[in-house]
Design a protein around this motif. Structure first.
Motif, short mmCIF file in Angstrom:
data_model
loop_
_atom_site.label_atom_id
_atom_site.label_comp_id
_atom_site.label_asym_id
_atom_site.label_seq_id
_atom_site.Cartn_x
_atom_site.Cartn_y
_atom_site.Cartn_z
N SER A 127 0.83 -1.20 0.00
CA SER A 127 0.00 0.00 0.00
C SER A 127 0.87 1.25 0.00
O SER A 127 1.76 1.39 0.83
N HIS A 141 0.24 5.23 0.48
CA HIS A 141 -0.84 6.07 0.97
C HIS A 141 -0.29 7.29 1.71
O HIS A 141 0.83 7.28 2.19
N THR A 149 -3.60 4.93 9.99
CA THR A 149 -2.93 3.65 10.15
C THR A 149 -1.98 3.43 8.97
O THR A 149 -2.05 4.13 7.97
N GLY A 150 -1.09 2.45 9.11
CA GLY A 150 -0.17 2.12 8.02
C GLY A 150 1.08 2.96 7.99
O GLY A 150 1.68 3.16 6.94
N THR A 189 4.42 0.83 11.78
CA THR A 189 3.34 -0.11 12.02
C THR A 189 3.85 -1.53 11.82
O THR A 189 4.44 -1.84 10.78
N SER A 236 3.58 -5.10 10.75
CA SER A 236 2.75 -5.82 9.80
C SER A 236 3.31 -7.21 9.59
O SER A 236 4.45 -7.50 9.95
N VAL A 273 3.29 -8.04 4.02
CA VAL A 273 2.62 -6.74 3.90
C VAL A 273 3.68 -5.64 3.87
O VAL A 273 4.58 -5.61 4.71
N ASN A 329 3.79 -1.52 3.78
CA ASN A 329 3.19 -0.20 3.82
C ASN A 329 4.24 0.83 3.43
O ASN A 329 5.35 0.81 3.97
N PRO A 387 4.11 4.63 3.51
CA PRO A 387 3.43 5.89 3.80
C PRO A 387 4.21 7.08 3.25
O PRO A 387 5.45 7.09 3.29
#
Length: 104
Positions: free
Chosen positions: A4, A6, A16-17, A21, A23, A27, A29, A31
């Motif tokens: 992701s 984001h 979140t993320g 974080t 995970s 996964v 992330n 950010p």
């Protein structure tokens, strides 16, 4: 494998993320602080593309929201259609498999 990109920080929802974080191993992330800029977005997608290549999927599911688009009312980014297209091509090249693209 799930990845992701984001907006994160500055009161973005849902908050979140973040980079810290915890995970699962499958996964990723990525950010980015708002406003999301072209160079940061591309670097994030290239990071994901490396992981996609290592994972070797049979199918790429690309679920895209456009909050980072310069015309989006959320005002979280400075991206345009060419940025999204370029990054889609990077991801497709990383796996060489069929792709299903979904607009959130």
């Amino acid at each position: 494998f799930f990845a992701s990109v984001h907006a994160f920080g500055g009161g973005t929802y849902p908050g979140t993320g973040g980079a810290r974080t915890k995970s699962a191993a499958n996964v990723l992330n990525v950010p980015l602080p708002p406003p999301i800029k072209k160079s940061g977005f591309r670097r994030a997608v290239e990071k994901i593309a490396r992981r996609v290549k290592a994972f070797g999927p049979d199918l790429l599911l690309l679920s895209a929201g456009f909050d980072g688009h310069r015309d989006d009312l959320a005002d979280l980014g400075r991206l345009d259609e060419e940025d999204y297209g370029r990054c889609t091509k990077i991801l497709l090249a990383s796996c060489g498999c069929p792709c299903v693209s979904i607009l959130e």
